[in-house]
Motif scaffolding. Sequence first.
Motif, PDB file in Angstrom:
ATOM      1  N   SER A   1       0.851  -1.194   0.000  1.00  0.00           N
ATOM      2  CA  SER A   1       0.000   0.000   0.000  1.00  0.00           C
ATOM      3  C   SER A   1       0.882   1.238   0.000  1.00  0.00           C
ATOM      4  CB  SER A   1      -0.880   0.023   1.239  1.00  0.00           C
ATOM      5  OG  SER A   1      -0.160   0.575   2.311  1.00  0.00           O
ATOM      6  N   SER A   2       0.237   2.391  -0.113  1.00  0.00           N
ATOM      7  CA  SER A   2       1.012   3.639  -0.152  1.00  0.00           C
ATOM      8  C   SER A   2       1.616   3.961   1.209  1.00  0.00           C
ATOM      9  CB  SER A   2       0.142   4.796  -0.634  1.00  0.00           C
ATOM     10  OG  SER A   2      -0.928   4.975   0.254  1.00  0.00           O
ATOM     11  N   SER A   3       1.256   3.199   2.234  1.00  0.00           N
ATOM     12  CA  SER A   3       1.887   3.417   3.544  1.00  0.00           C
ATOM     13  C   SER A   3       3.240   2.714   3.638  1.00  0.00           C
ATOM     14  CB  SER A   3       0.960   2.921   4.655  1.00  0.00           C
ATOM     15  OG  SER A   3       0.660   1.554   4.452  1.00  0.00           O
TER      16      SER A   3
ATOM     17  N   THR B   1       0.880  -2.238  -6.259  1.00  0.00           N
ATOM     18  CA  THR B   1       0.406  -1.347  -5.198  1.00  0.00           C
ATOM     19  C   THR B   1      -1.107  -1.218  -5.220  1.00  0.00           C
ATOM     20  OG1 THR B   1       0.615   0.806  -4.125  1.00  0.00           O
ATOM     21  CG2 THR B   1       0.834   0.811  -6.512  1.00  0.00           C
ATOM     22  N   PHE B   2      -1.650  -1.240  -4.007  1.00  0.00           N
ATOM     23  CA  PHE B   2      -3.083  -1.111  -3.761  1.00  0.00           C
ATOM     24  C   PHE B   2      -3.367   0.393  -3.685  1.00  0.00           C
ATOM     25  CE2 PHE B   2      -6.402  -0.758  -0.441  1.00  0.00           C
ATOM     26  CZ  PHE B   2      -7.257  -1.817  -0.650  1.00  0.00           C
ATOM     27  N   SER B   3      -3.201   1.091  -4.807  1.00  0.00           N
ATOM     28  CA  SER B   3      -3.393   2.545  -4.843  1.00  0.00           C
ATOM     29  C   SER B   3      -3.288   2.990  -6.294  1.00  0.00           C
ATOM     30  CB  SER B   3      -2.313   3.266  -4.018  1.00  0.00           C
ATOM     31  OG  SER B   3      -1.029   3.011  -4.543  1.00  0.00           O
ATOM     32  N   VAL B   4      -3.885   4.154  -6.546  1.00  0.00           N
ATOM     33  CA  VAL B   4      -3.667   4.732  -7.877  1.00  0.00           C
ATOM     34  C   VAL B   4      -2.369   5.542  -7.873  1.00  0.00           C
ATOM     35  CG1 VAL B   4      -5.185   6.731  -7.433  1.00  0.00           C
ATOM     36  CG2 VAL B   4      -4.736   6.039  -9.763  1.00  0.00           C
ATOM     37  N   GLY B   5      -2.084   6.215  -6.741  1.00  0.00           N
ATOM     38  CA  GLY B   5      -0.860   7.012  -6.631  1.00  0.00           C
ATOM     39  C   GLY B   5       0.350   6.099  -6.460  1.00  0.00           C
ATOM     40  N   TYR B   6       1.513   6.577  -6.898  1.00  0.00           N
ATOM     41  CA  TYR B   6       2.701   5.711  -6.783  1.00  0.00           C
ATOM     42  C   TYR B   6       3.962   6.481  -6.380  1.00  0.00           C
ATOM     43  CZ  TYR B   6       2.505   7.195 -11.703  1.00  0.00           C
ATOM     44  OH  TYR B   6       2.370   7.922 -12.853  1.00  0.00           O
TER      45      TYR B   6
ATOM     46  N   ALA C   1      -6.061  14.926  -3.291  1.00  0.00           N
ATOM     47  CA  ALA C   1      -4.987  14.357  -4.124  1.00  0.00           C
ATOM     48  C   ALA C   1      -3.783  13.987  -3.254  1.00  0.00           C
ATOM     49  CB  ALA C   1      -4.625  15.340  -5.223  1.00  0.00           C
ATOM     50  N   ARG C   2      -2.900  14.928  -3.019  1.00  0.00           N
ATOM     51  CA  ARG C   2      -1.745  14.673  -2.157  1.00  0.00           C
ATOM     52  C   ARG C   2      -1.438  15.930  -1.361  1.00  0.00           C
ATOM     53  NH1 ARG C   2      -2.827  10.149  -2.632  1.00  0.00           N
ATOM     54  NH2 ARG C   2      -1.584   8.435  -3.453  1.00  0.00           N
ATOM     55  N   GLY C   3      -1.089  15.733  -0.076  1.00  0.00           N
ATOM     56  CA  GLY C   3      -0.837  16.863   0.803  1.00  0.00           C
ATOM     57  C   GLY C   3       0.286  17.765   0.342  1.00  0.00           C
TER      58      GLY C   3
ATOM     59  N   PRO D   1      -9.227  11.812   7.609  1.00  0.00           N
ATOM     60  CA  PRO D   1      -7.960  11.056   7.576  1.00  0.00           C
ATOM     61  C   PRO D   1      -7.778  10.177   6.336  1.00  0.00           C
ATOM     62  CG  PRO D   1      -9.518   9.962   9.001  1.00  0.00           C
ATOM     63  CD  PRO D   1     -10.241  11.142   8.453  1.00  0.00           C
ATOM     64  N   HIS D   2      -7.569  10.799   5.184  1.00  0.00           N
ATOM     65  CA  HIS D   2      -7.298  10.075   3.934  1.00  0.00           C
ATOM     66  C   HIS D   2      -8.323   8.948   3.700  1.00  0.00           C
ATOM     67  CE1 HIS D   2      -3.872   9.165   0.907  1.00  0.00           C
ATOM     68  NE2 HIS D   2      -5.053   8.802   0.419  1.00  0.00           N
ATOM     69  N   ILE D   3      -9.593   9.355   3.639  1.00  0.00           N
ATOM     70  CA  ILE D   3     -10.670   8.366   3.431  1.00  0.00           C
ATOM     71  C   ILE D   3     -11.217   8.412   2.005  1.00  0.00           C
ATOM     72  CG2 ILE D   3     -11.407   8.248   5.852  1.00  0.00           C
ATOM     73  CD1 ILE D   3     -13.718  10.202   5.070  1.00  0.00           C
ATOM     74  N   GLY D   4     -10.483   9.064   1.101  1.00  0.00           N
ATOM     75  CA  GLY D   4     -10.974   9.237  -0.275  1.00  0.00           C
ATOM     76  C   GLY D   4     -11.510   7.956  -0.900  1.00  0.00           C
ATOM     77  N   SER D   5     -10.802   6.871  -0.716  1.00  0.00           N
ATOM     78  CA  SER D   5     -11.237   5.616  -1.353  1.00  0.00           C
ATOM     79  C   SER D   5     -11.845   4.646  -0.344  1.00  0.00           C
ATOM     80  CB  SER D   5     -10.043   4.954  -2.042  1.00  0.00           C
ATOM     81  OG  SER D   5      -9.057   4.603  -1.077  1.00  0.00           O
ATOM     82  N   ALA D   6     -12.184   5.160   0.851  1.00  0.00           N
ATOM     83  CA  ALA D   6     -12.570   4.249   1.936  1.00  0.00           C
ATOM     84  C   ALA D   6     -14.048   3.859   1.896  1.00  0.00           C
ATOM     85  CB  ALA D   6     -12.210   4.870   3.290  1.00  0.00           C
TER      86      ALA D   6
HETATM   87  C1  8YV Z   1      -5.489   4.804  -1.022  1.00  0.00           C
HETATM   88  C2  8YV Z   1      -4.830   6.807  -2.502  1.00  0.00           C
HETATM   89  O1  8YV Z   1      -6.392   4.508  -0.043  1.00  0.00           O
HETATM   90  O2  8YV Z   1      -4.868   5.148  -4.187  1.00  0.00           O
HETATM   91  C3  8YV Z   1      -4.368   6.178  -3.767  1.00  0.00           C
HETATM   92  O3  8YV Z   1      -3.455   6.755  -4.400  1.00  0.00           O
HETATM   93  O4  8YV Z   1      -4.468   7.893  -2.235  1.00  0.00           O
HETATM   94  C4  8YV Z   1      -5.741   6.200  -1.479  1.00  0.00           C
HETATM   95  O5  8YV Z   1      -7.052   6.442  -1.795  1.00  0.00           O
HETATM   96  C5  8YV Z   1      -4.122   4.549  -0.482  1.00  0.00           C
HETATM   97  O6  8YV Z   1      -3.115   5.110  -1.206  1.00  0.00           O
HETATM   98  C6  8YV Z   1      -3.939   3.050  -0.332  1.00  0.00           C
HETATM   99  O7  8YV Z   1      -2.680   2.575  -0.599  1.00  0.00           O
END
Ligand code: 8YV
Length: 321
Positions: free
Chosen positions: A54-56, A76-81, A239-241, A286-291
């Motif tokens: 994940s992005s964490s 990665t489980f995210s759209v951002g990379y 999007a991103r902080g 708290p970063h719940i965009g995709s939650a």
């Molecule tokens: C995800 C996000 O929850 O996918 C992304 O880029 O910002 C989030 O919505 C998070 O990154 C999960 O890895």
Amino acid sequence: MTKLTKILLTRHFPDAVIERARRDYDMTLNPDDAAWQGDALITNAEGMDGILLSSSNKFTVDVIAGLPDSVKILATFSVGYEHLDLEAARSRGILVTNTPDVLTESTADTAMMLLLNAARRVRESLEMVTTGNWVGWTPTQLLGIQPGGRRLAILGMGRIGRAVAHRARAFGMEIHYHNRSRLSPDLELGAIYHATPEDLFRHADFLSINCKMTPETTRLINSDTLDLFPENPVIVNTARGGIVDDDALIAALRSGRIAAVGLDVFEGEPKLNPGYMGLTNAFLTPHIGSATVDTRNAMGFRALDNLDAYFRGEKPGDRLV
Ligand code: 8YV
């Protein structure tokens, strides 16, 4: 792919995702869901063929250099990379995939949720009601800003930006946007294009940040660009902080130059700038965009589709490297 293929899940992903991974792979779970970094990522990758992350988890140059040779793909489980050093992966011949498309709708919902909460002073409203400080209705209590008839400026008109525009049109907002390239008329749908972010900001009664974080967009919202906005704007970031200079935004919220913000993402999250804490005109999540259950399952399945394709000997659909 066979049951003998070993994959590591770096976080406790949704149960349906874990079940599918368990069905199809020799899967190793992160037992306590700690956000592994550095050596913990390298050690746990021992003997793995692929990693679902994940992005964490920051896959820096050093982490990627330290991965065992067995690791062939990072999904990665995210759209951002931004958390993955693509060059380092490329140089080691490791494939990288992400999960585009599936989080568009929930992220756009979140942007509208933040926009309405910030504009209608919901943080102050909640505090008033839940602390017993509501004296009763008054004609001028908690007056907010009405989106209808105002201009929504969208920074980054990709899939998520366009989904925000779609929602905002139903609220009667006029859509303006900046994107690296102008969209075709069938995607633009009457939205007004601005060739520079600065020109967009001059037309932003509301701003929704929906661009990628790149060297060009890092701290693009800063004390200089905040000066360009019309009076009383509302700014929303899903999007991103790092696209925002926090100190500058906090100062503008304190002075009233910016009416309100709705922020779901923060530089250095989860440790956000303490300046935001006491600001009643900052609506923070708290970063719940995709939650949502649907979206998080879809993200996991999409990441597994990418792993499946690779281990079947095919090219994964969402290949970044
Ligand atoms: C995800 C996000 O929850 O996918 C992304 O880029 O910002 C989030 O919505 C998070 O990154 C999960 O890895």
